[in-house]
Design an enzyme around this catalytic site. Structure first.
Site, mmCIF file in Angstrom:
data_model
loop_
_atom_site.group_PDB
_atom_site.id
_atom_site.type_symbol
_atom_site.label_atom_id
_atom_site.label_comp_id
_atom_site.label_asym_id
_atom_site.label_seq_id
_atom_site.Cartn_x
_atom_site.Cartn_y
_atom_site.Cartn_z
ATOM 1 N N CYS A 176 0.696 -1.211 -0.054
ATOM 2 C CA CYS A 176 -0.207 0.038 0.132
ATOM 3 C C CYS A 176 0.956 1.292 -0.005
ATOM 4 C CB CYS A 176 -0.796 0.077 0.941
ATOM 5 S SG CYS A 176 -1.812 1.501 1.289
ATOM 6 N N LYS A 184 1.221 -9.302 -2.770
ATOM 7 C CA LYS A 184 0.945 -8.289 -3.481
ATOM 8 C C LYS A 184 1.978 -7.221 -3.483
ATOM 9 C CE LYS A 184 -2.432 -5.094 -5.581
ATOM 10 N NZ LYS A 184 -3.878 -4.587 -5.557
ATOM 11 N N ASN A 206 0.693 -3.020 -7.226
ATOM 12 C CA ASN A 206 -0.070 -2.299 -6.648
ATOM 13 C C ASN A 206 0.005 -1.101 -7.350
ATOM 14 O OD1 ASN A 206 -1.553 -0.719 -4.641
ATOM 15 N ND2 ASN A 206 -1.036 -2.267 -2.893
ATOM 16 N N THR A 207 -0.464 0.057 -7.002
ATOM 17 C CA THR A 207 -0.312 1.454 -7.527
ATOM 18 C C THR A 207 1.175 1.954 -7.427
ATOM 19 O OG1 THR A 207 -1.244 2.571 -5.531
ATOM 20 C CG2 THR A 207 -2.835 2.063 -7.200
ATOM 21 N N GLY A 254 -3.115 -3.788 -13.166
ATOM 22 C CA GLY A 254 -2.801 -2.359 -13.444
ATOM 23 C C GLY A 254 -3.245 -2.062 -14.795
ATOM 24 N N GLY A 270 -9.299 -2.898 -11.883
ATOM 25 C CA GLY A 270 -9.511 -2.157 -10.768
ATOM 26 C C GLY A 270 -9.947 -0.670 -11.195
ATOM 27 N N THR A 271 -9.200 -0.017 -11.560
ATOM 28 C CA THR A 271 -9.793 1.454 -11.851
ATOM 29 C C THR A 271 -10.945 1.504 -12.887
ATOM 30 O OG1 THR A 271 -7.531 2.310 -11.129
ATOM 31 C CG2 THR A 271 -9.153 3.922 -12.685
#
Ligand code: RRO
Length: 309
Positions: free
Chosen positions: A135, A171, A198-199, A249, A271-272
């Site tokens: 995160c 992750k 992850n981002t 991603g 996700g997004t």
């Protein structure tokens, strides 16, 4: 010709390789009636910490032309509430209908991951855990996530490994100097698979106020800008390990998902794209089917790793 979409992985059958990513689908129930979760391979829940967290001040998301930044700050109801109030619904409506669930787990310390897994392990309705080691919006170690430190990765994965026989996904973050040591650490500590990525840390400024567009300050970049970064990470990880890989991603279309599979992923997560098209998961499944059929493939799994052949 009919394309077989099913994927056998972690001792379970996924109806197709498309899952919804952590943090974008709550605990499934939030999307019930809007998204046909029974058309997806599975979901990953919002990351769960030991205690409830209210999260960061709003605004928590902001758009930019190539994607989005977020700083949610791990808002979640806490492990006990997930066990008692969320897992029963997921058992009935997701697991019971063949939609696989991974519970995402996060924490500030190794002990917190261990305590969350110990609490949830008693529940039913999910296949495995995705350990969120990456995160970007947490203040551990002055902002460095666990996945930047192979020793920390080993401690978290090893710490929960002895508590559960369920599949464990680790992750990882995209912004490490070298993936090799963290991949090796996760594998040696007993991870069953890796989720990449992850981002990516980023900051979007309001140009008139000179302040972040997000209440929490910097955030995590996701969306189309992240796609080649995620695909490169999956491709690199494939050269480092034989563990199953889950690619995430910037996937918004079947072709995007196919790229992750070609790079070496066995499963993908959306996700997004769900934020601007809540049904994008189902659409990606359909587009992927058409794409594989057009290539004359009998099974979607034939795409996996083809970039390495
Ligand atoms: O909650 C968040 O702000 C957050 C998390 Br836990 C994460 O893993 N990735 C992200 O972009 N945001």
């Amino acid at each position: 010709m009919r394309v077989e979409l099913g994927v056998e992985l972690f001792g379970a059958a996924f109806r197709n390789p498309v899952l919804l990513a952590a943090g974008t689908c709550g605990f499934g129930r939030e999307l019930d009636g809007v998204v046909r979760l029974d058309r997806l391979g599975g979901i990953v829940t919002k990351s769960v910490t030991l205690e409830p967290r209210v999260g960061n001040p709003s605004p928590r998301v902001a758009e930019f032309p190539a994607g989005m930044v977020n700083s949610i700050g791990l808002a979640n109801p806490g492990a006990r509430a997930v066990l008692e109030e969320r897992l029963p619904w997921m058992r009935e409506n997701l697991a019971g209908r063949g939609t696989r669930v991974f519970v995402s787990v996060a924490g500030h310390t190794v002990d917190e991951y261990v305590a969350v897994v110990r609490t949830l392990e008693a529940g039913e309705g999910f296949l495995g855990f995705e350990l969120n080691l990456s995160c970007p919006n947490d203040d551990r170690m002055g902002g460095l996530p666990f996945s930047h430190d192979p020793e920390a990765v080993a401690q978290v994965v090893g710490g929960v490994r002895s508590l559960t026989d369920r599949p464990l996904l680790a992750k990882l973050a995209p912004n490490v100097a070298d993936l090799a040591p963290v991949v090796r650490a996760a594998e040696e500590a007993g991870a069953d698979g890796l989720t990449l990525v992850n981002t990516l840390p980023g900051l979007a400024l309001d140009r008139s106020s000179a302040r972040s567009l997000l209440g929490g300050g910097p955030g995590g970049v996701s969306g189309p800008a992240l796609r080649p970064i995620g695909i490169e990470a999956v491709w690199k990880a494939r050269t480092l390990t034989d563990l199953p890989l889950v690619g995430v991603g910037g996937i918004a279309a079947g072709g995007d998902a196919a790229e992750y599979l070609l790079a070496g992923a066995s499963l993908v997560q959306i996700g997004t794209a769900s934020f601007w098209d809540p049904r994008s998961g189902e659409r990606v499944v359909n587009e992927l089917t058409t794409l594989a059929g057009g290539r004359g493939l009998g099974r979607i799994t034939e795409l996996t790793g083809a970039a390495h052949a």
